[in-house]
Design an enzyme around this catalytic site. Sequence first.
Site: not given
Ligand code: NAD
Length: 491
Positions: A284, A151-152, A228-229, A250-251, A383
């Site tokens: 992130c 979401w960010n 994502g995470g 990219e986590l 984090e």
């Molecule tokens: P999240 O991992 O909960 O969700 C990310 C995405 O994955 C969402 O669109 C979600 O709907 C989807 N998702 C959830 N379950 C899934 C599944 N089983 N299969 C496929 N897709 C699925 O992350 P969040 O809480 O929305 O975001 C925060 C995280 O993102 C933090 O850890 C942050 O550090 C990371 N992040 C990393 C970067 C980077 O470039 N390294 C940039 C921004 C954010």
Amino acid sequence: MTLHRFQHFIAGAFCDATETFESIDPSTEQPWAVMPAASADDVDRAVQAAHRALLAPEWADMTPTARGKLLVRLGDLVAEHANRLAELETRDTGKIIRETRAQIGYVADYYRYFGGLADKLQGAHLPVDKADMDVTLRREPIGVVAAIVPWNSQLFLSAVKLGPALAAGCTVVLKASEDGPAPLLEFARLIDMAGFPKGTVSVLTGFGEPCGRVLTSHSLVSRVAFTGGPATAKHIVRNTAENFAHTTLELGGKSPVIVFEDADLDSVSNAVVAGIFAASGQSCVAGSRLYVQRGAYGRLLDILQHKAERIVIGDPQDTRTEMGPLATRRQRDAIEAVLARSVEAGGTVVTGGRRPASQPRGFYFEPTIVSASGNAVPCVAEELFGPVLSVMPFEDEADALAQANDSRYGLASGLFTSNLSRAHRVIRRLRAGIVWVNTYRAVSPIVPFGGYGLSGLGREGGLESILDYTRTKSVWVRTSDAPIPDPFVMR
Ligand code: NAD
């Protein structure tokens, strides 16, 4: 109050979904929009359309130069519609308008950069040691891409996936996060306006189950680009066991910032504030672990406390606001829980640590500084994805490196010193994908972005990122007219 209604963009058409959910404005805690929630059928429709578009002559036979022009046009449209996109992102995620406007300017540049790359992608002629063979290497689009963002910074994180994917000739199904999807669903209109053939890009949103799972395990998907995470990333890797899709991850991060005594502490304090309190720490690359050499520790902590307590918290749509709310209630609850455990483990809250009294509504949280002794304190190791800075002293270079590298993450890092030789020694030893020296939180489409360890796999941005959206085809052409010799011997 009438809620705005957003639609999916699937196979070149805007459409409703059977299921919907309400999006909450994080600054008021009130629902403000109704979002579509993609079903397994919706996802399948989008992937099938992307597969058809991949093979259709409108896209498959389009010259790379023409593809590049479409991307440049998309970048121009993003710039033209920046205000609308920024307002929506601010409304749906709480990120302040100053930041969303500035970041959308970068997004336009990312599309222009990747547009320029489209016709720079080249194959090769391979000088094999066989006089009657002519061997070339073709670079072809890898196929249908599933792009998934958190979401960010959704517009920004989509640009580093869509840009190289489309430049390489792939087609894309882009999944917005279920939190704050409005700017990406609006962005779909620009894709339509730019003139990409139908199905080349679909944009939908929905939850991990079924939307994310069905998308990343779909048999027609060849490439998954995920941000994502780490916990979700493990599901993604398991899902791709179904299609063996090439995957980049990219986590998160727990990025260290190291400050030596010889640095200019006033200047450093601005970089530290930018690193942890910009975007309310929901970044992130947030510089969430600050290591300060013993002789400068007290002085820098005082400056930071002074600055943190003067940050203007308020309505994210107000251009005077410096820190808005967190994006979700869940996010604020999680931060409060880690902070409580950190205090139990011996961390001391220097400032903040509470919901601001000035904001009775909204998911606000004060800029927070915790002095801590090391990794046993949860806010140093985990984090938080929020405005919480952990500050630790160090004695010398070796101690700074040992503490900074003591993390399962390795996304970004910051280093502040006026000693050039020391800077180079530390750069070499830091275990992080990015090192910022005497600066923090700078990005560019030209520079690769990605991490070590739990921070992920692969890099986004830069020249080489386009290669991740291609596969090679080795072509052997025999140039001799003579009959094929001994069929039982490998040539
Ligand atoms: P999240 O991992 O909960 O969700 C990310 C995405 O994955 C969402 O669109 C979600 O709907 C989807 N998702 C959830 N379950 C899934 C599944 N089983 N299969 C496929 N897709 C699925 O992350 P969040 O809480 O929305 O975001 C925060 C995280 O993102 C933090 O850890 C942050 O550090 C990371 N992040 C990393 C970067 C980077 O470039 N390294 C940039 C921004 C954010």
